[in-house]
Design a protein around this motif. Structure first.
Motif, PDB file in Angstrom:
ATOM      1  N   LEU A  37       0.828  -1.199   0.000  1.00  0.00           N
ATOM      2  CA  LEU A  37       0.000   0.000   0.000  1.00  0.00           C
ATOM      3  C   LEU A  37       0.867   1.256   0.000  1.00  0.00           C
ATOM      4  N   VAL A  38       1.891   1.263   0.835  1.00  0.00           N
ATOM      5  CA  VAL A  38       2.800   2.415   0.902  1.00  0.00           C
ATOM      6  C   VAL A  38       3.561   2.558  -0.410  1.00  0.00           C
ATOM      7  N   MET A  39       4.055   1.446  -0.948  1.00  0.00           N
ATOM      8  CA  MET A  39       4.821   1.504  -2.194  1.00  0.00           C
ATOM      9  C   MET A  39       3.949   1.957  -3.360  1.00  0.00           C
ATOM     10  N   ARG A  40       2.698   1.528  -3.384  1.00  0.00           N
ATOM     11  CA  ARG A  40       1.794   1.892  -4.479  1.00  0.00           C
ATOM     12  C   ARG A  40       1.384   3.366  -4.408  1.00  0.00           C
ATOM     13  N   ASP A  41       1.015   3.829  -3.203  1.00  0.00           N
ATOM     14  CA  ASP A  41       0.480   5.186  -3.065  1.00  0.00           C
ATOM     15  C   ASP A  41       1.544   6.236  -2.769  1.00  0.00           C
ATOM     16  N   GLY A  42       2.719   5.827  -2.313  1.00  0.00           N
ATOM     17  CA  GLY A  42       3.779   6.782  -2.020  1.00  0.00           C
ATOM     18  C   GLY A  42       3.749   7.288  -0.598  1.00  0.00           C
ATOM     19  N   ALA A  43       2.586   7.636  -0.104  1.00  0.00           N
ATOM     20  CA  ALA A  43       2.425   8.104   1.273  1.00  0.00           C
ATOM     21  C   ALA A  43       1.021   7.739   1.729  1.00  0.00           C
ATOM     22  N   VAL A  44       0.928   7.107   2.896  1.00  0.00           N
ATOM     23  CA  VAL A  44      -0.370   6.712   3.439  1.00  0.00           C
ATOM     24  C   VAL A  44      -0.388   6.945   4.940  1.00  0.00           C
ATOM     25  N   VAL A  45      -1.576   7.114   5.470  1.00  0.00           N
ATOM     26  CA  VAL A  45      -1.763   7.218   6.914  1.00  0.00           C
ATOM     27  C   VAL A  45      -2.364   5.893   7.371  1.00  0.00           C
ATOM     28  N   LEU A  46      -1.659   5.219   8.276  1.00  0.00           N
ATOM     29  CA  LEU A  46      -2.106   3.938   8.806  1.00  0.00           C
ATOM     30  C   LEU A  46      -2.360   4.077  10.299  1.00  0.00           C
ATOM     31  N   ASP A  47      -3.332   3.315  10.790  1.00  0.00           N
ATOM     32  CA  ASP A  47      -3.577   3.352  12.228  1.00  0.00           C
ATOM     33  C   ASP A  47      -2.482   2.564  12.937  1.00  0.00           C
ATOM     34  N   THR A  48      -2.055   3.086  14.068  1.00  0.00           N
ATOM     35  CA  THR A  48      -1.032   2.432  14.871  1.00  0.00           C
ATOM     36  C   THR A  48      -1.579   2.006  16.219  1.00  0.00           C
ATOM     37  N   GLY A  49      -2.838   2.271  16.442  1.00  0.00           N
ATOM     38  CA  GLY A  49      -3.531   1.923  17.679  1.00  0.00           C
ATOM     39  C   GLY A  49      -4.986   2.310  17.539  1.00  0.00           C
ATOM     40  N   PRO A  50      -5.779   2.093  18.586  1.00  0.00           N
ATOM     41  CA  PRO A  50      -7.216   2.394  18.498  1.00  0.00           C
ATOM     42  C   PRO A  50      -7.523   3.851  18.130  1.00  0.00           C
ATOM     43  N   GLN A  51      -6.737   4.786  18.600  1.00  0.00           N
ATOM     44  CA  GLN A  51      -6.985   6.203  18.328  1.00  0.00           C
ATOM     45  C   GLN A  51      -5.740   6.929  17.838  1.00  0.00           C
ATOM     46  N   THR A  52      -4.750   6.184  17.319  1.00  0.00           N
ATOM     47  CA  THR A  52      -3.510   6.815  16.869  1.00  0.00           C
ATOM     48  C   THR A  52      -3.214   6.433  15.423  1.00  0.00           C
ATOM     49  N   TYR A  53      -2.557   7.359  14.730  1.00  0.00           N
ATOM     50  CA  TYR A  53      -2.249   7.173  13.320  1.00  0.00           C
ATOM     51  C   TYR A  53      -0.848   7.681  13.043  1.00  0.00           C
ATOM     52  N   ALA A  54      -0.233   7.159  11.999  1.00  0.00           N
ATOM     53  CA  ALA A  54       1.091   7.616  11.585  1.00  0.00           C
ATOM     54  C   ALA A  54       1.136   7.641  10.067  1.00  0.00           C
ATOM     55  N   ARG A  55       1.927   8.551   9.539  1.00  0.00           N
ATOM     56  CA  ARG A  55       2.094   8.664   8.090  1.00  0.00           C
ATOM     57  C   ARG A  55       3.330   7.883   7.686  1.00  0.00           C
ATOM     58  N   PHE A  56       3.180   7.013   6.695  1.00  0.00           N
ATOM     59  CA  PHE A  56       4.272   6.208   6.177  1.00  0.00           C
ATOM     60  C   PHE A  56       4.523   6.603   4.737  1.00  0.00           C
ATOM     61  N   VAL A  57       5.808   6.722   4.368  1.00  0.00           N
ATOM     62  CA  VAL A  57       6.162   7.179   3.021  1.00  0.00           C
ATOM     63  C   VAL A  57       7.085   6.191   2.336  1.00  0.00           C
ATOM     64  N   ARG A  58       7.047   6.202   1.007  1.00  0.00           N
ATOM     65  CA  ARG A  58       7.892   5.337   0.187  1.00  0.00           C
ATOM     66  C   ARG A  58       9.336   5.833   0.193  1.00  0.00           C
ATOM     67  N   SER A  59       9.514   7.159   0.154  1.00  0.00           N
ATOM     68  CA  SER A  59      10.865   7.719   0.113  1.00  0.00           C
ATOM     69  C   SER A  59      10.845   9.148   0.648  1.00  0.00           C
ATOM     70  N   GLY A  60      12.024   9.728   0.778  1.00  0.00           N
ATOM     71  CA  GLY A  60      12.137  11.106   1.254  1.00  0.00           C
ATOM     72  C   GLY A  60      11.469  12.112   0.338  1.00  0.00           C
ATOM     73  N   ALA A  61      11.223  11.721  -0.901  1.00  0.00           N
ATOM     74  CA  ALA A  61      10.552  12.624  -1.847  1.00  0.00           C
ATOM     75  C   ALA A  61       9.125  12.925  -1.417  1.00  0.00           C
ATOM     76  N   GLU A  62       8.551  12.072  -0.570  1.00  0.00           N
ATOM     77  CA  GLU A  62       7.177  12.263  -0.092  1.00  0.00           C
ATOM     78  C   GLU A  62       7.120  13.143   1.150  1.00  0.00           C
ATOM     79  N   CYS A  63       8.263  13.530   1.698  1.00  0.00           N
ATOM     80  CA  CYS A  63       8.325  14.310   2.937  1.00  0.00           C
ATOM     81  C   CYS A  63       8.302  15.811   2.653  1.00  0.00           C
ATOM     82  N   LEU A  64       7.877  16.573   3.659  1.00  0.00           N
ATOM     83  CA  LEU A  64       7.954  18.027   3.576  1.00  0.00           C
ATOM     84  C   LEU A  64       9.396  18.463   3.765  1.00  0.00           C
TER      85      LEU A  64
END
Length: 72
Positions: A37-64
């Motif tokens: 999913l991350v490799m296909r979309d480049g950047a995704v937000v995935l849940d890391t717990g019941p009420q927590t989320y984190a953004r995962f990226v394919r590479s530094g090009a997806e970062c601010l």
């Protein structure tokens, strides 16, 4: 005429919000499926717990400018 425009805009905003909803919990997908999913979309937000989320990226090009990727 103005009512129709406002109704259309309200509908468009509602449709946009619905597409941004989170899919199945990360814990219910395999690690490989989450990685694909991350490799296909480049950047995704995935849940890391019941009420927590984190953004995962394919590479530094997806970062601010002031961000950098970390292995996860």
């Amino acid at each position: 005429m103005m009512r129709r425009v406002l109704a259309f805009l309200a509908l468009a905003l509602t449709a946009t919000a619905a597409t941004a909803q989170v899919g199945p919990p990360t814990s219910q997908r395999t690690c490989g499926a989450n990685r694909q999913l991350v490799m296909r979309d480049g950047a995704v937000v995935l849940d890391t717990g019941p009420q927590t989320y984190a953004r995962f990226v394919r590479s530094g090009a997806e970062c601010l400018v002031d961000q950098f990727p970390e292995p996860a």
